[in-house]
Design a protein around this motif. Structure first.
Motif, short mmCIF file in Angstrom:
data_model
loop_
_atom_site.label_atom_id
_atom_site.label_comp_id
_atom_site.label_asym_id
_atom_site.label_seq_id
_atom_site.Cartn_x
_atom_site.Cartn_y
_atom_site.Cartn_z
N TRP A 173 27.35 7.71 60.01
CA TRP A 173 28.17 8.78 60.57
C TRP A 173 27.28 9.71 61.38
CZ3 TRP A 173 33.18 8.73 61.08
CH2 TRP A 173 33.94 7.94 60.21
N ILE A 174 27.53 9.75 62.68
CA ILE A 174 26.74 10.54 63.62
C ILE A 174 27.52 11.78 64.03
CG2 ILE A 174 25.71 10.59 65.92
CD1 ILE A 174 24.13 8.91 63.95
N TYR A 175 26.89 12.95 63.82
CA TYR A 175 27.43 14.20 64.34
C TYR A 175 26.74 14.47 65.68
CZ TYR A 175 28.23 19.16 65.08
OH TYR A 175 28.58 20.37 65.62
N SER A 176 27.52 14.60 66.75
CA SER A 176 26.95 14.81 68.08
C SER A 176 27.49 16.09 68.69
CB SER A 176 27.26 13.63 68.99
OG SER A 176 28.66 13.46 69.13
N ASP A 177 26.66 16.69 69.54
CA ASP A 177 27.03 17.91 70.26
C ASP A 177 26.60 17.72 71.71
OD1 ASP A 177 27.19 20.45 71.42
OD2 ASP A 177 26.61 21.48 69.59
N LEU A 178 27.56 17.51 72.59
CA LEU A 178 27.30 17.29 74.02
C LEU A 178 27.61 18.57 74.79
CD1 LEU A 178 26.86 15.54 76.60
CD2 LEU A 178 29.33 15.00 76.47
N THR A 179 26.66 18.97 75.63
CA THR A 179 26.90 20.05 76.58
C THR A 179 26.85 19.43 77.98
OG1 THR A 179 25.78 21.61 75.11
CG2 THR A 179 26.19 22.33 77.37
N PRO A 180 28.01 19.13 78.56
CA PRO A 180 28.02 18.44 79.86
C PRO A 180 27.67 19.41 80.99
CG PRO A 180 30.26 18.95 79.17
CD PRO A 180 29.36 19.36 78.03
N THR A 202 33.56 12.39 76.00
CA THR A 202 33.62 12.94 77.35
C THR A 202 33.87 14.44 77.32
OG1 THR A 202 34.52 10.85 78.15
CG2 THR A 202 34.76 12.76 79.60
N GLY A 203 33.07 15.18 78.11
CA GLY A 203 33.28 16.61 78.24
C GLY A 203 34.35 16.92 79.26
N VAL A 208 30.72 23.51 78.34
CA VAL A 208 31.41 23.76 77.07
C VAL A 208 31.07 22.65 76.08
CG1 VAL A 208 33.64 23.97 75.93
CG2 VAL A 208 33.28 25.04 78.16
N HIS A 209 30.56 23.02 74.91
CA HIS A 209 30.14 22.05 73.90
C HIS A 209 31.30 21.17 73.45
CE1 HIS A 209 26.09 23.76 72.81
NE2 HIS A 209 26.61 24.77 73.50
N VAL A 210 31.00 19.88 73.29
CA VAL A 210 31.96 18.93 72.71
C VAL A 210 31.30 18.32 71.49
CG1 VAL A 210 33.35 16.87 73.07
CG2 VAL A 210 32.91 18.42 74.99
N THR A 211 31.87 18.55 70.31
CA THR A 211 31.29 18.00 69.09
C THR A 211 32.18 16.89 68.55
OG1 THR A 211 32.40 19.65 67.71
CG2 THR A 211 30.18 20.19 68.50
N ALA A 212 31.55 15.95 67.83
CA ALA A 212 32.31 14.82 67.30
C ALA A 212 31.56 14.20 66.13
CB ALA A 212 32.53 13.77 68.38
N ASN A 213 32.30 13.55 65.25
CA ASN A 213 31.74 12.69 64.21
C ASN A 213 32.16 11.26 64.51
OD1 ASN A 213 30.33 14.22 61.95
ND2 ASN A 213 32.18 15.43 62.20
N ASN A 233 24.34 12.22 83.08
CA ASN A 233 23.54 12.88 84.10
C ASN A 233 22.40 13.66 83.43
OD1 ASN A 233 22.98 15.44 85.90
ND2 ASN A 233 23.90 13.93 87.27
N GLY A 234 21.27 13.74 84.09
CA GLY A 234 20.13 14.46 83.53
C GLY A 234 20.40 15.94 83.32
N GLY A 235 21.47 16.46 83.88
CA GLY A 235 21.85 17.85 83.67
C GLY A 235 22.66 18.07 82.41
N ASP A 236 22.99 16.99 81.69
CA ASP A 236 23.69 17.08 80.42
C ASP A 236 22.68 17.26 79.28
OD1 ASP A 236 25.95 16.48 81.95
OD2 ASP A 236 25.71 14.32 81.57
N ALA A 237 23.15 17.66 78.11
CA ALA A 237 22.28 17.79 76.94
C ALA A 237 23.04 17.35 75.70
CB ALA A 237 21.79 19.23 76.78
N ALA A 238 22.40 16.53 74.89
CA ALA A 238 23.04 16.02 73.67
C ALA A 238 22.15 16.26 72.47
CB ALA A 238 23.33 14.53 73.80
#
Length: 249
Positions: A173-180, A202-203, A208-213, A233-238
């Motif tokens: 189970w992976i908790y992820s936080d993407l900032t597109p 997908t953001g 705006v942060h997108v979190t998911a399990n 894109n290299g401008g994203d952050a995860a």
């Protein structure tokens, strides 16, 4: 006796024996509920009618099999028994999933789960659920991997050695936080070595942060459990954390 030949139960069955962090000394002690199971060879039935406590500060029965407790390590939890002389059933932890160093006279054992230490050599708290062979562990709080602001645009492996068992095809189970960096950009997750994305997040709005399990299989790569990630894109952050894992015993 604590272990007897028994042939009328399902193959490698297990019942009860739920694991929990010890309420009084959670950093170094682990509790095992009463229950029974077949041993690792499927020859003996091992049982305990009362709860057991493992103290990892000691070696031997109801302790760590050998050595000293180490930091950031996944330990196997074993139920152990003496099928010859009928000494009391106990439990142990070991870095070995298949060959714990057993106390004198003990020759039957069964892997019943896992426990993980943190960088301070304390057991990480969490919750074990399930019965029979299929079970799940969830951390009390998701644990960080090396990817805290990942911006790789090609699949990059994430090592999970310190957080999940070293078993191929472990569902994690992976908790992820993407900032597109822009709307419509995505985070992609896959078992390391796979040919396609198992999960796409997908953001919808820039920054705006997108979190998911998400459930992703960890594959062994060079004998190390890994998943892989990339962003659009290299401008994203995860940020990638491990929330828990499923296991089969």
């Amino acid at each position: 006796m604590s272990a007897l030949p028994f042939a009328n139960n399902p193959f490698l069955y297990i019942n009860g024996l739920e694991i929990s962090n010890n309420a009084t000394t959670p950093n170094t002690k682990l509790d095992i509920a009463a229950g029974q199971c077949r041993d690792s060879t499927d020859v003996y039935q091992i049982s305990t009618s009362s709860a057991l406590t493992i103290n990892a500060a000691t070696n031997g029965l109801n302790g760590l099999d050998t050595g000293s407790l180490a930091a950031s390590t996944v330990y196997a939890v074993h139920l152990v028994a003496d099928p010859v002389d009928g000494n009391t059933t106990g439990a142990m932890i070991s870095t070995s999933y298949t060959a714990p160093v057993l106390p004198f006279g003990y020759s039957a054992f069964r892997l019943i789960g896992y426990i993980v230490t943190d960088s301070s050599v304390h057991f990480l708290p969490g919750y074990w659920v399930g019965n029979n062979n299929a079970r799940m562990f969830m951390y009390d709080a998701p644990q960080a991997t090396a990817i805290t602001a990942g911006a790789d645009t090609s699949y990059t492996a994430i090592t999970l050695t310190a957080l999940v068992p070293t078993k191929d095809n472990t569902p994690v189970w992976i908790y992820s936080d993407l900032t597109p960096g822009a709307a419509g950009r995505a985070l992609y997750l896959q078992p390391t070595g796979a040919t396609g994305a198992a999960v796409i997040i997908t953001g919808q709005v820039s920054t705006v942060h997108v979190t998911a399990n998400s459930l992703v299989l960890a594959k062994l790569s060079s004998s190390v459990p890994k998943i892989s990630y990339k962003v659009s894109n290299g401008g994203d952050a995860a940020a990638i954390k491990v929330a828990g894992y499923q296991f089969y015993i």
